[in-house]
Design a protein around this motif. Structure first.
Motif, short mmCIF file in Angstrom:
data_model
loop_
_atom_site.label_atom_id
_atom_site.label_comp_id
_atom_site.label_asym_id
_atom_site.label_seq_id
_atom_site.Cartn_x
_atom_site.Cartn_y
_atom_site.Cartn_z
N TRP A 25 0.87 -1.17 0.00
CA TRP A 25 0.00 0.00 0.00
C TRP A 25 0.91 1.22 0.00
CZ3 TRP A 25 -0.52 -4.39 2.66
CH2 TRP A 25 -1.75 -5.08 2.61
N LYS A 27 1.48 5.69 -0.85
CA LYS A 27 0.88 7.02 -0.93
C LYS A 27 1.97 8.03 -1.23
CE LYS A 27 -2.39 7.99 1.96
NZ LYS A 27 -3.15 8.37 3.19
N SER A 42 -0.41 10.36 8.09
CA SER A 42 -0.45 9.58 6.85
C SER A 42 0.02 8.15 7.09
CB SER A 42 0.42 10.25 5.78
OG SER A 42 -0.06 11.54 5.48
N ASP A 45 -2.78 6.29 8.90
CA ASP A 45 -3.87 6.02 7.97
C ASP A 45 -3.53 4.86 7.05
OD1 ASP A 45 -6.43 6.78 6.57
OD2 ASP A 45 -5.03 7.17 4.93
N LEU A 46 -2.30 4.84 6.54
CA LEU A 46 -1.90 3.77 5.63
C LEU A 46 -1.83 2.42 6.34
CD1 LEU A 46 -1.25 3.79 2.61
CD2 LEU A 46 1.17 3.89 3.18
N GLN A 49 -5.33 1.20 6.65
CA GLN A 49 -5.82 0.66 5.38
C GLN A 49 -5.32 -0.77 5.17
OE1 GLN A 49 -5.29 3.10 1.85
NE2 GLN A 49 -5.33 4.96 3.09
N ALA A 50 -4.09 -1.01 5.55
CA ALA A 50 -3.49 -2.32 5.36
C ALA A 50 -3.86 -3.31 6.46
CB ALA A 50 -1.97 -2.19 5.29
#
Length: 237
Positions: A25, A27, A42, A45-46, A49-50
């Motif tokens: 993932w 960004k 950030s 957040d990443l 997501q993962a």
């Protein structure tokens, strides 16, 4: 199956990524002065997501320099803080090596390749180093340097690639050759991480230190000693 968090804030681009085995993932965000405010949110957040808690990582991988002094301080402080809190090691990676790795991918991963990696050092100078890709591994062929664009020497050979973010800024002042725009992306850091990890490059969180070339005196005694303890790439003096 390795689980990594990687980020680079050494340029005007903030690049971050997480990996779990072969799944990644990533960004890309504006860097520079904004990186210090946006990097941690950030990252979290990443990771969310993962579906990867910070403590589940094997290590935090970061671009240690050369690059923007402020950017390097941001990367080191965030890597150190996150790693200390989660009791993780850190894996510092030279940004010019990451540039070479990104260029290799753009060159369709040939069996052998020599890369003159360059990053804008501001003050009318560029950071540079020469790396050789062969037999599935990188070797450093020249010491990392900083100087005027006209003084950068291109290595001799049929498979030489010039790579970096310097071409728009310095143009004809750079040596001629086959060129590709490339940055030290988090994805490149992730591709480099397994080999560097296996070679013993990981260090404790409190040894997350920036690599400066232009201004060695900016480092503390502790920083200089920590950098000496990091094993060199094969072929590096």
């Amino acid at each position: 199956m390795n689980r990594w968090l990687a980020f680079d804030t050494s340029t005007d681009v903030l690049s971050l990524a997480v990996a779990q085995g072969e799944q990644t993932w990533a960004k890309t965000l504006p860097g520079g002065a904004q990186a210090s405010a946006t990097l941690i949110p950030s990252v979290m957040d990443l990771l969310a997501q993962a579906g990867m808690p910070l403590a589940s990582l094997d290590a935090i991988v970061f671009g240690r320099g050369p690059g923007s002094f402020t950017g390097l301080r941001t990367a080191c402080s965030v890597a150190q803080g996150l790693a200390l809190g989660a009791q993780l090691p850190v894996l510092p990676v030279d940004t010019l090596l990451a540039v070479a790795e990104e260029a290799r991918l753009q060159a369709a991963s040939p069996d052998s390749l020599t890369v003159l990696a360059m990053l804008d050092a501001r003050m009318d100078e560029v950071y540079s180093a020469v790396y050789r890709w062969s037999a599935g591994a990188w070797t450093l062929l020249s010491q990392l340097q900083v100087g005027a664009p006209e003084r950068v020497a291109v290595p001799v050979g049929p498979d030489v690639l010039l790579a970096g973010n310097v071409f728009d800024a310095y143009g004809a002042r750079l040596p001629a050759g086959r060129c590709v725009q490339a940055l030290p992306t988090a994805a490149a850091l992730l591709r480099l991480a397994p080999a560097l990890w296996a070679s013993g490059y990981a260090v404790p969180a409190d040894e997350a230190m920036p690599l400066y070339i232009r201004d060695k005196v900016a480092q503390t005694t502790a920083e200089r000693e920590a950098l000496k303890a990091v094993p060199p790439l094969p072929g590096q003096a």
